[in-house]
Each structure stands twice: as C-alpha cells, then as structure tokens.
Design a protein around this motif. Structure first.
Motif, mmCIF file in Angstrom:
data_model
loop_
_atom_site.group_PDB
_atom_site.id
_atom_site.type_symbol
_atom_site.label_atom_id
_atom_site.label_comp_id
_atom_site.label_asym_id
_atom_site.label_seq_id
_atom_site.Cartn_x
_atom_site.Cartn_y
_atom_site.Cartn_z
ATOM 1 N N CYS A 1 10.409 38.865 18.766
ATOM 2 C CA CYS A 1 9.207 38.296 19.389
ATOM 3 C C CYS A 1 8.647 39.315 20.369
ATOM 4 C CB CYS A 1 9.553 36.993 20.109
ATOM 5 S SG CYS A 1 8.126 36.189 20.888
ATOM 6 N N ILE A 2 7.383 39.698 20.142
ATOM 7 C CA ILE A 2 6.731 40.707 20.970
ATOM 8 C C ILE A 2 5.473 40.106 21.578
ATOM 9 C CG2 ILE A 2 5.655 42.993 21.001
ATOM 10 C CD1 ILE A 2 7.352 43.663 18.524
ATOM 11 N N ASN A 3 5.394 40.126 22.883
ATOM 12 C CA ASN A 3 4.224 39.594 23.592
ATOM 13 C C ASN A 3 3.872 38.182 23.146
ATOM 14 O OD1 ASN A 3 4.204 42.116 24.737
ATOM 15 N ND2 ASN A 3 2.388 42.847 23.646
ATOM 16 N N GLY A 4 4.890 37.381 22.889
ATOM 17 C CA GLY A 4 4.683 35.988 22.539
ATOM 18 C C GLY A 4 4.318 35.738 21.092
ATOM 19 N N LYS A 5 4.517 36.755 20.215
ATOM 20 C CA LYS A 5 4.173 36.596 18.797
ATOM 21 C C LYS A 5 5.308 37.098 17.920
ATOM 22 C CE LYS A 5 -0.821 36.888 19.538
ATOM 23 N NZ LYS A 5 -1.028 35.443 19.320
ATOM 24 N N VAL A 6 5.438 36.463 16.743
ATOM 25 C CA VAL A 6 6.508 36.797 15.795
ATOM 26 C C VAL A 6 5.892 37.076 14.431
ATOM 27 C CG1 VAL A 6 8.596 35.984 14.645
ATOM 28 C CG2 VAL A 6 8.143 35.332 17.026
ATOM 29 N N ALA A 7 6.254 38.202 13.843
ATOM 30 C CA ALA A 7 5.748 38.571 12.513
ATOM 31 C C ALA A 7 6.793 38.236 11.461
ATOM 32 C CB ALA A 7 5.405 40.057 12.479
ATOM 33 N N ILE A 8 6.408 37.397 10.494
ATOM 34 C CA ILE A 8 7.291 37.014 9.391
ATOM 35 C C ILE A 8 6.783 37.688 8.120
ATOM 36 C CG2 ILE A 8 8.294 35.109 8.073
ATOM 37 C CD1 ILE A 8 9.034 35.014 10.993
ATOM 38 N N PRO A 9 7.621 38.484 7.435
ATOM 39 C CA PRO A 9 7.148 39.191 6.236
ATOM 40 C C PRO A 9 6.813 38.247 5.089
ATOM 41 C CG PRO A 9 9.506 39.478 6.510
ATOM 42 C CD PRO A 9 9.026 38.800 7.756
ATOM 43 N N ILE A 10 5.762 38.582 4.374
ATOM 44 C CA ILE A 10 5.376 37.887 3.136
ATOM 45 C C ILE A 10 5.723 38.817 1.983
ATOM 46 C CG2 ILE A 10 3.430 37.050 1.756
ATOM 47 C CD1 ILE A 10 2.065 36.251 4.376
ATOM 48 N N THR A 11 6.682 38.414 1.159
ATOM 49 C CA THR A 11 7.162 39.296 0.100
ATOM 50 C C THR A 11 6.252 39.302 -1.122
ATOM 51 O OG1 THR A 11 8.569 37.526 -0.771
ATOM 52 C CG2 THR A 11 9.560 39.036 0.815
ATOM 53 N N GLN A 12 5.504 38.223 -1.325
ATOM 54 C CA GLN A 12 4.593 38.155 -2.469
ATOM 55 C C GLN A 12 3.511 37.128 -2.186
ATOM 56 O OE1 GLN A 12 6.584 38.526 -6.177
ATOM 57 N NE2 GLN A 12 4.993 37.519 -7.340
ATOM 58 N N ILE A 13 2.285 37.436 -2.625
ATOM 59 C CA ILE A 13 1.167 36.536 -2.356
ATOM 60 C C ILE A 13 0.199 36.564 -3.526
ATOM 61 C CG2 ILE A 13 -0.205 38.287 -1.126
ATOM 62 C CD1 ILE A 13 -1.027 35.988 0.837
ATOM 63 N N GLY B 1 0.677 27.532 0.367
ATOM 64 C CA GLY B 1 -0.012 28.755 0.757
ATOM 65 C C GLY B 1 -0.115 29.817 -0.312
ATOM 66 N N GLN B 2 0.583 29.606 -1.446
ATOM 67 C CA GLN B 2 0.587 30.564 -2.552
ATOM 68 C C GLN B 2 1.141 31.927 -2.130
ATOM 69 O OE1 GLN B 2 -2.877 30.323 -5.287
ATOM 70 N NE2 GLN B 2 -3.713 28.853 -3.836
#
Length: 357
Positions: free
Chosen positions: A32-44, A132-133
């Motif tokens: 968590c950086i500056n109050g935000k979290v990045a979750i990877p999307i493996t396929q879209i 979300g596909q």
C-alpha cells in the motif's frame, strides 16, 4: 517491489520519483503506497479501449478503484506516469530493474483505495471474470493447447465465396483456443448451406414448386444439410482417410463423445470402429471387410462423408450447447479438439473451398 525493498531506497533514488512516498505499508500481503493498492490484472477482455482509464464502482455507484492498461505502454517514461500507474510500477518492478529505462509492464492493474481493499478482496476479487471481464490470478489463465506442426502445405485455388466467409476466416485465426476455432471453422461450412440455397433458387427463376421443394429440404435436420454440403465437395478421399485415422490416438475419448453421448444417426457401430482401427484404419478394403462386403468405392465415399459429418457435428454440438445430454468439454479435452477435431474440419474446409477447374 515489496515493503522492505522500498524502505531500502536511498535518498538519490527517492528524489527522482515523480511522486513522494508519504506512506508505505503492507496490508495483508499487499503493498500500500500513499493509501492505494495496485492489484495485477493477468488477463482482460479485448473489447475495452486500452487508451482510457476505467472507473470500477460497486452496485451503489461507490468507486472501488481505477483500471490502468499499463501493459499497453510501448515505452517507459517515469515522469509521464500518473499516480495510479506509478503505484502499479512500484508494485510490479523488481529492485534489480527499478528505474531501468527499457522497463515494460507485465500486467494491467486495478488501483484500489486502501479503504476498499478488504471489501474488494472479499466480495469481488474471485468473480471479476463475470462482472468485469478480467482475471486476477495467474493460475486462472487457461493455456491453449499448442499443436506440434513441422510442415504446412499451401493449397492452391482456395476461394471463399462471400465476404462473410472472409471475415470469419480472419476472426478464426485470432482465436487462441481450439474450441472457439472449431466453431468458427464450422461457421464457414454452415454458411455454405445458405450460399447453396440462394444459388439454387436463382437457377429456378419462377419455378415455385421447385423453390418450395428446396426450402423443404433446407428446413430438414442440420446434420442432413451438412451431409448435402460436403457430399458435393469432398473429392480427396485419401486426404480424408488420413484425418479420420487420427482417431486412433483418441479412441477412449471418441467412444465417450460419439457413443456414450451419441445419437441414433451415428453411421458407424462402435464394434465396427474398433475393428477398423484394429485392422489398420480407414481404407476402402478395411471398411469393406468390416462393414459391408458388397460396398463399392462410391458407397465407401458416401460412408466416409457421413462419418466425417457425424464426428464434426457431434463435436460442434458438445462445444456449442453445454447442456445435459451432451458431452461437456473442459480444458483437458482441448488436445482432442485441436489434434483431431480441428484437423478433420480443416481438411474438410480445404476441400470445400478448393475451386474445381
């Protein structure tokens, strides 16, 4: 990087970052950086415009986070990253590649507010493919079967009769999985039903009785229409025999699909298939010996076409219907569809669309 890696960054590296690192913490294994979290999307899904940022909201229209198509970036410029992209970058990059100019993102990301993280993981994370596909988990990325091919034969005088055939052929080669490719191949043949009907009606002019007869035939079972279309177009029986004999590698699967889940219009008894396989596979002499000693070559040709149509049609139904009464394919069956079913229908298509001079 992880929390330890970021905390070890020296002052010089921190000074070149486009955003300050005011608060860095680990929340249940998520950086968590500056109050935000990045979750990877493996396929879209490819339907989305990858030049835009997509807002993800819950059913009450409360924002959960933003989707960034970071894997589409052709070049890396740290200064041009938005804050969300920057957080995704720090989450993904290893300490060894940190600040390397040639870095390319591996994944797209959804960047969540810290306050939304737990709710997202509990209620939305595992079902993102439906609402979300897109997918999050690497293990959810189904691997398409790779067919071993050492040689491709270029076939001359192939002619696609309509623009619709051409469009399907283009979409076909973009499909990664054998199941969807098989259906596209089947659509190429299916369009010939309509193509032949239109051409036959044109030749009848104002013969209403003849037109009525054609329409009556057209409305009969799809399997019979398939036999009609292939019957006038299959000319190379040796090439067809090669593909039919590939069934030898998939006999146990074939028995389930074509017999345990078979239909009463199956032209080949299971014991005859087993005997044909034991005697060396499909050939005029073997089939004549096993099925009908009075069979001449023309009847043999018709017999092979019926078997081909049955096998193609049953595979098509199992893929398309996904219902009780049909064999339901899963990822473990893709090798059968790719190495047998797809090879068979591809041979049929080559013969169907080869112009006869």
């Amino acid at each position: 990087m992880n929390l330890f890696d970021i905390n070890q960054l020296d002052v010089d590296k921190r000074e070149v970052l486009p955003f300050s690192l005011d608060c860095v913490e680990d929340i249940n294994g998520h950086l968590c950086i500056n109050g935000k979290v990045a979750i990877p999307i493996t396929q879209i899904n490819r339907v989305f415009d990858r030049t835009k940022v997509i807002n993800v909201v819950d059913e009450g229209q409360e924002s959960l986070g933003l989707i960034y198509f970071t894997s589409s970036k052709s070049s890396f410029n740290l200064e041009n990253l938005t804050e969300g992209e920057f957080i995704a970058y720090l989450t993904e990059v290893s300490s060894e590649l940190f600040l390397m100019e040639e870095y390319r993102f591996l994944y797209d990301y959804i960047v969540l507010d810290k306050s939304s993280l737990n709710r997202y993981m509990e209620k939305f994370h595992n079902t993102s493919a439906i609402w979300g596909q897109f997918l999050h988990k690497e293990q959810d990325r189904l691997r398409s079967h790779i067919r071993e091919v050492s040689q491709i034969v270029a076939v001359s005088d192939i002619e696609l009769p309509t623009m619709y055939h051409n469009e399907i052929a283009i979409r076909l080669i973009k499909e990664p999985f054998a199941f969807e490719r098989f259906l596209k191949n089947y659509h190429l043949i299916e369009l010939l039903f309509d193509y032949d009907l239109v051409n036959n009606i044109k030749q009848l002019d104002d013969d209403l009785k003849g037109i009525g007869k054609l329409l009556s035939q057209y409305s009969s079972k799809e399997f019979n229409r398939l036999i009609y279309v292939l019957g006038g177009r299959i000319n190379s029986i040796p090439s067809l025999e090669v593909q039919l004999n590939n069934i030898d590698s998939f006999m146990s699967k074939a028995k389930v699909i074509f017999y345990d889940y078979g239909k009463d219009y199956n032209p080949l008894k299971i014991e005859d298939l087993e005997n044909i396989n034991l005697q060396g596979g499909f050939s005029f002499e073997v089939v004549k010996n096993v099925v009908n000693r009075n069979m001449d070559f023309e009847k043999y040709k018709v017999f092979l076409i019926k078997i081909t149509c049955y096998w193609i049609y049953r595979i098509r139904c199992c893929i398309a219907h996904n219902k009780i009464g049909e064999f339901i394919f899963d990822s473990s069956d893709e090798e059968f569809v790719s190495n047998f079913g797809e090879c068979l229908i591809e041979e049929v298509i080559k013969q169907c669309f080869k112009r006869v001079n």
